[in-house]
Motif scaffolding. Sequence first.
Motif, mmCIF file in Angstrom:
data_model
loop_
_atom_site.group_PDB
_atom_site.id
_atom_site.type_symbol
_atom_site.label_atom_id
_atom_site.label_comp_id
_atom_site.label_asym_id
_atom_site.label_seq_id
_atom_site.Cartn_x
_atom_site.Cartn_y
_atom_site.Cartn_z
ATOM 1 N N GLU A 125 -14.565 -19.869 2.250
ATOM 2 C CA GLU A 125 -14.587 -20.759 0.976
ATOM 3 C C GLU A 125 -13.203 -20.381 0.101
ATOM 4 O O GLU A 125 -12.948 -18.926 0.247
ATOM 5 C CB GLU A 125 -15.739 -20.403 0.258
ATOM 6 N N THR A 126 -12.723 -21.346 -0.396
ATOM 7 C CA THR A 126 -11.491 -20.804 -1.132
ATOM 8 C C THR A 126 -11.713 -21.323 -2.796
ATOM 9 O O THR A 126 -10.939 -21.128 -3.718
ATOM 10 C CB THR A 126 -10.088 -21.328 -0.847
ATOM 11 N N SER A 127 -12.647 -21.859 -2.934
ATOM 12 C CA SER A 127 -13.202 -22.459 -4.175
ATOM 13 C C SER A 127 -14.731 -22.591 -4.379
ATOM 14 O O SER A 127 -15.417 -22.464 -3.578
ATOM 15 C CB SER A 127 -12.380 -23.933 -4.735
ATOM 16 N N TYR A 128 -15.101 -22.735 -5.787
ATOM 17 C CA TYR A 128 -16.647 -22.855 -5.921
ATOM 18 C C TYR A 128 -16.991 -24.067 -5.486
ATOM 19 O O TYR A 128 -16.536 -25.056 -6.022
ATOM 20 C CB TYR A 128 -16.970 -22.427 -7.329
ATOM 21 N N PRO A 129 -18.271 -24.176 -4.715
ATOM 22 C CA PRO A 129 -18.524 -25.422 -4.306
ATOM 23 C C PRO A 129 -19.393 -26.204 -5.523
ATOM 24 O O PRO A 129 -19.901 -25.411 -6.191
ATOM 25 C CB PRO A 129 -19.406 -25.009 -2.844
ATOM 26 N N ALA A 130 -19.633 -27.460 -5.188
ATOM 27 C CA ALA A 130 -20.165 -28.216 -6.484
ATOM 28 C C ALA A 130 -21.693 -27.730 -6.270
ATOM 29 O O ALA A 130 -22.349 -27.746 -7.445
ATOM 30 C CB ALA A 130 -20.013 -29.776 -6.046
ATOM 31 N N ASP A 131 -22.293 -27.291 -5.315
ATOM 32 C CA ASP A 131 -23.680 -26.872 -5.143
ATOM 33 C C ASP A 131 -23.895 -25.366 -5.737
ATOM 34 O O ASP A 131 -24.908 -24.850 -5.084
ATOM 35 C CB ASP A 131 -24.444 -27.387 -4.021
ATOM 36 N N TYR A 132 -22.837 -24.627 -6.092
ATOM 37 C CA TYR A 132 -22.914 -23.383 -6.575
ATOM 38 C C TYR A 132 -24.281 -22.856 -7.054
ATOM 39 O O TYR A 132 -24.384 -23.457 -8.048
ATOM 40 C CB TYR A 132 -21.578 -22.973 -7.327
ATOM 41 N N LEU A 133 -24.856 -21.855 -6.572
ATOM 42 C CA LEU A 133 -26.149 -21.567 -7.094
ATOM 43 C C LEU A 133 -26.232 -19.866 -7.249
ATOM 44 O O LEU A 133 -26.325 -19.206 -6.160
ATOM 45 C CB LEU A 133 -27.305 -21.755 -6.284
ATOM 46 N N PRO A 134 -25.662 -19.419 -8.484
ATOM 47 C CA PRO A 134 -25.692 -17.847 -8.622
ATOM 48 C C PRO A 134 -26.904 -17.443 -8.552
ATOM 49 O O PRO A 134 -27.991 -17.874 -9.095
ATOM 50 C CB PRO A 134 -25.195 -17.943 -10.015
ATOM 51 N N GLU A 135 -27.176 -16.110 -7.858
ATOM 52 C CA GLU A 135 -28.268 -15.388 -7.787
ATOM 53 C C GLU A 135 -28.357 -13.976 -8.325
ATOM 54 O O GLU A 135 -29.350 -13.435 -8.828
ATOM 55 C CB GLU A 135 -28.221 -15.027 -6.358
ATOM 56 N N LEU A 136 -27.080 -13.544 -8.542
ATOM 57 C CA LEU A 136 -27.032 -12.234 -9.130
ATOM 58 C C LEU A 136 -25.959 -12.162 -10.526
ATOM 59 O O LEU A 136 -25.012 -12.914 -10.616
ATOM 60 C CB LEU A 136 -26.607 -11.268 -8.508
ATOM 61 N N PHE A 137 -26.567 -11.620 -11.524
ATOM 62 C CA PHE A 137 -25.791 -11.579 -12.906
ATOM 63 C C PHE A 137 -25.396 -10.338 -13.473
ATOM 64 O O PHE A 137 -26.518 -9.327 -13.563
ATOM 65 C CB PHE A 137 -26.697 -12.452 -13.816
ATOM 66 N N PHE A 138 -24.320 -9.795 -13.429
ATOM 67 C CA PHE A 138 -23.729 -8.446 -13.748
ATOM 68 C C PHE A 138 -23.165 -8.423 -15.194
ATOM 69 O O PHE A 138 -22.700 -9.136 -15.718
ATOM 70 C CB PHE A 138 -22.656 -8.310 -12.756
#
Length: 283
Positions: free
Chosen positions: A157-170
Motif C-alpha cells: 500500500e502506498t496511500s491510506y485506503p478509503a476503508d481505513y479502520l484504525p485499531e491503535l491510538f498512540f
Amino acid sequence: MTFRFLLLIGLSCIHCFANASNLTLYINKGSLTIGTSFISACAFNADENLNTKSEIIELDVNEVINITVINTDSLEHSFTIDGFIDSNNAIAPFQTEVFSVSFPNPGTFRYYSDKSYGANIGASGIFLIGFPNESHFFWNLFDLNKQLTHDFANLSETSYPADYLPELFFISGTHYPFTLEDPQTKVVINNGQSCIISVVNSGYMDHVLHFHGFHVEILSAQLAADRVGWSKDTIPLKKGEAMTFRLVANQVGIYPVHDHNLIAVTNAGFYPGGMLTQIQVLP
Ligand SMILES: [Cu+2]
C-alpha cells in the motif's frame, strides 16, 4: 511564510554552523510488538535501535541546530518540516545528510519522513521551540491499523485506503496504560505552577483532546492559527497540526486527558486504552 523561508539557515552540510548545537537522528524501520500488537514501524531515534517514540527536539528561539540524519533503511526517506524544509531533503538508502535549521518564533513544529513507508508508520516527531522557564510535556498523536502498517512497510500500500479502520491510538509511540510510564507524556506538576504541553497530530485521523479539570491556553498552532489565545477544555487537532498549550495547575488531584472520539480510547477494540493519559497535580 516567506519570512520563515528566508530565515531558514541552510539545508546541507556545506552550510553547517560551527557554533550550533548538534544532534544525530537515525531513521529506523522494522517490526515490533506494542502491548500485544505486532506492527511495522518507522521512527527517528537517537540510535540504530527501532523505538516507536520519535525523538523530541527542544530548541531556543533562533538557536541553530545541525541535525545529522542517518538513514538505516533500504529505501529513501526525507527530513521534512512544513514551511522550513520542504525540498532538497532526500536521504538515500543507508546514507547520511546534515540539515541546519532554526526557528524564529516559539511554538511546536512537526518533522517527518514524507514517504508512505515513513510518516504513515510513525516517522514523525516534535520540535518545541522556546518557553524556557516552564516544564515541558509532549504528546505525539498517532493512529494505525496493524495490517496496514505492514502493507505500508512492504510497499503493498502506498496511500491510506478509503476503508481505513484504525485499531491503535498512540501518544508518543505507545498507548494507555503505557502512556502513564513516560515522564514526558504523563503531566506531573506542582499546584500553582504552569507547564507547556507540545502536541502534534502525526496520524491520519483528526483527534480531539479533552482535558478534565482544566482549560488550557493555545499558545501556537500551525494549522488553526486563528485559535491562538483561546482557552478551552476540548481542542481538535487536524491531521498534521502542531499546537502548544499552557496548563496552569490550580487544583490538586489526578485528572484524565484523552481523545474525545471514544474509538481512540481503545486498544484494538478494548476499552480503556489508546490516547489516554493523566495530569497529576501535586500539593
Ligand atoms: Cu473527557
